[in-house]
Design a protein around this motif. Structure first.
Motif, PDB file in Angstrom:
ATOM      1  N   GLN A 120       0.825  -1.210   0.000  1.00  0.00           N
ATOM      2  CA  GLN A 120       0.000   0.000   0.000  1.00  0.00           C
ATOM      3  C   GLN A 120       0.857   1.257   0.000  1.00  0.00           C
ATOM      4  N   GLN A 121       1.966   1.235   0.745  1.00  0.00           N
ATOM      5  CA  GLN A 121       2.823   2.416   0.815  1.00  0.00           C
ATOM      6  C   GLN A 121       3.481   2.700  -0.531  1.00  0.00           C
ATOM      7  N   LEU A 124       0.754   4.485  -2.430  1.00  0.00           N
ATOM      8  CA  LEU A 124       0.493   5.814  -1.855  1.00  0.00           C
ATOM      9  C   LEU A 124       1.555   6.816  -2.289  1.00  0.00           C
ATOM     10  N   GLU A 215      -3.469  12.527  -4.755  1.00  0.00           N
ATOM     11  CA  GLU A 215      -3.482  11.825  -3.470  1.00  0.00           C
ATOM     12  C   GLU A 215      -4.703  10.932  -3.352  1.00  0.00           C
ATOM     13  N   ASN A 218      -4.160   7.872  -5.606  1.00  0.00           N
ATOM     14  CA  ASN A 218      -3.193   6.927  -5.048  1.00  0.00           C
ATOM     15  C   ASN A 218      -3.771   6.178  -3.849  1.00  0.00           C
ATOM     16  N   LYS A 219      -4.612   6.844  -3.065  1.00  0.00           N
ATOM     17  CA  LYS A 219      -5.294   6.143  -1.977  1.00  0.00           C
ATOM     18  C   LYS A 219      -6.260   5.106  -2.538  1.00  0.00           C
ATOM     19  N   ALA A 222      -4.237   2.159  -3.559  1.00  0.00           N
ATOM     20  CA  ALA A 222      -3.673   1.440  -2.413  1.00  0.00           C
ATOM     21  C   ALA A 222      -4.736   0.762  -1.549  1.00  0.00           C
TER      22      ALA A 222
END
Length: 302
Positions: A120-121, A124, A215, A218-219, A222
């Motif tokens: 996930q990181q 992100l 953002e 990307n969330k 993820a």
């Protein structure tokens, strides 16, 4: 080659499956997390690793605490050449680390993204590259010496499930490679000055505001399928894409309504929304939602 395997989720199951199918490798014991209640009916469900182990008649242990004295004593009584650990979910005590070389397969290019959520990181942070690190475990959190790293590229629109599947395949091949060639591998200490960490994902991490389109996207990459991305109202954004990253807009304003989607403005950039799910309701296409809410161009999506 005798192996004790420790792992719990699908990532671990794929690695275990590969080890079982490899000639001259014998899994002599499996440690996994206890069965857990699943679903609304709270049906006790075993980890997938346990199910696979039982299919192959391999002894399974599910201690609540691996550090308990009797648990450690039992493990130390099992002769093995290696202990392979993949997303087990418990800290290994010193006695276990000293019992045999403990090899961990971590889904990042260590020392980056030590911790619980490296995949996930990666998304992100919109990284272009990631990988799997095989390392010798020590008492720290993903701090052990590196045995080998395999890297892959990450696509701009890649989702967590896709990346998870690809890294799982990398990990299965890497595991066998490291076990077979362990004696010839040159270990490398991690550079502590480059270490970064990632935390366990919570449901609250999925909440978004229309501030930065990149953002939000990307969330979405993820955190799909869990915990998903959602607005303060509870409206889940189930299918979205990144429209642009440079425009300046009123936060949440509907910029355009098109055949199968709408474009929603952010303070910086905009996103295209195809499907949503209102709180406590079924998923639906975005046009059905805005029609039901009587929302039009320049109104605010909420």
């Amino acid at each position: 080659m005798r192996i004790i395997f420790m792992g719990t989720p699908f990532y671990a199951k794929a690695i275990l499956d590969k080890i079982i199918d490899t000639p001259n490798m014998e899994v002599v014991a499996i440690y996994t997390q206890p069965d857990k209640p699943v679903g609304r009916k709270k049906i006790m469900t075993p980890p997938v690793v346990k199910t696979l182990a039982q299919r192959h008649n391999i002894e399974v242990y599910q201690p609540q605490r691996l550090r308990d004295k009797e648990v450690v004593e039992k493990l130390l009584s099992i002769e093995c050449d290696f202990i392979v650990v993949a997303a087990y979910g418990q800290i290994l005590p010193c006695e276990v680390l000293e019992h045999a070389p403990c090899i961990n397969l971590h889904a990042s290019i260590l020392p980056a993204y030590r911790g619980a959520s490296p995949i996930q990181q990666t998304l992100l942070n919109a990284d272009k590259k990631t990988g799997v690190t095989a390392m010798l475990m020590d008492e720290g959190l993903d701090t052990g010496d590196i045995l080998k790293i395999e890297t892959i590229s990450v696509e701009d629109n890649e989702m967590a499930e896709s990346l998870f599947d690809r890294l799982t395949e990398v990990a299965t091949v890497l595991t066998i490679d490291v076990l077979k060639n362990f004696d010839s591998l040159k270990v490398i200490k991690q550079d502590e000055t480059k270490a970064t960490y990632c935390k366990k994902i919570t449901k609250e991490d999925g909440k978004v505001e229309f501030v930065d389109a990149k953002e939000i996207y990307n969330k979405y990459r993820a955190f799909t399928p869990w915990p998903g991305v959602y607005l303060d109202s509870g409206l889940k954004l189930k299918n979205i894409s990144l429209e642009d990253v440079t425009s300046t807009n009123k936060e949440g304003s509907i910029i355009s309504i098109e055949k199968d989607s709408i474009v929603v403005g952010c303070k910086q950039g905009s996103i295209r929304v195809f499907r949503v799910q209102p709180a406590s309701k079924k998923e639906m296409d975005i046009l059905s939602y805005i029609n039901g809410q009587r929302l039009f161009r320049e109104d605010t999506l909420s």
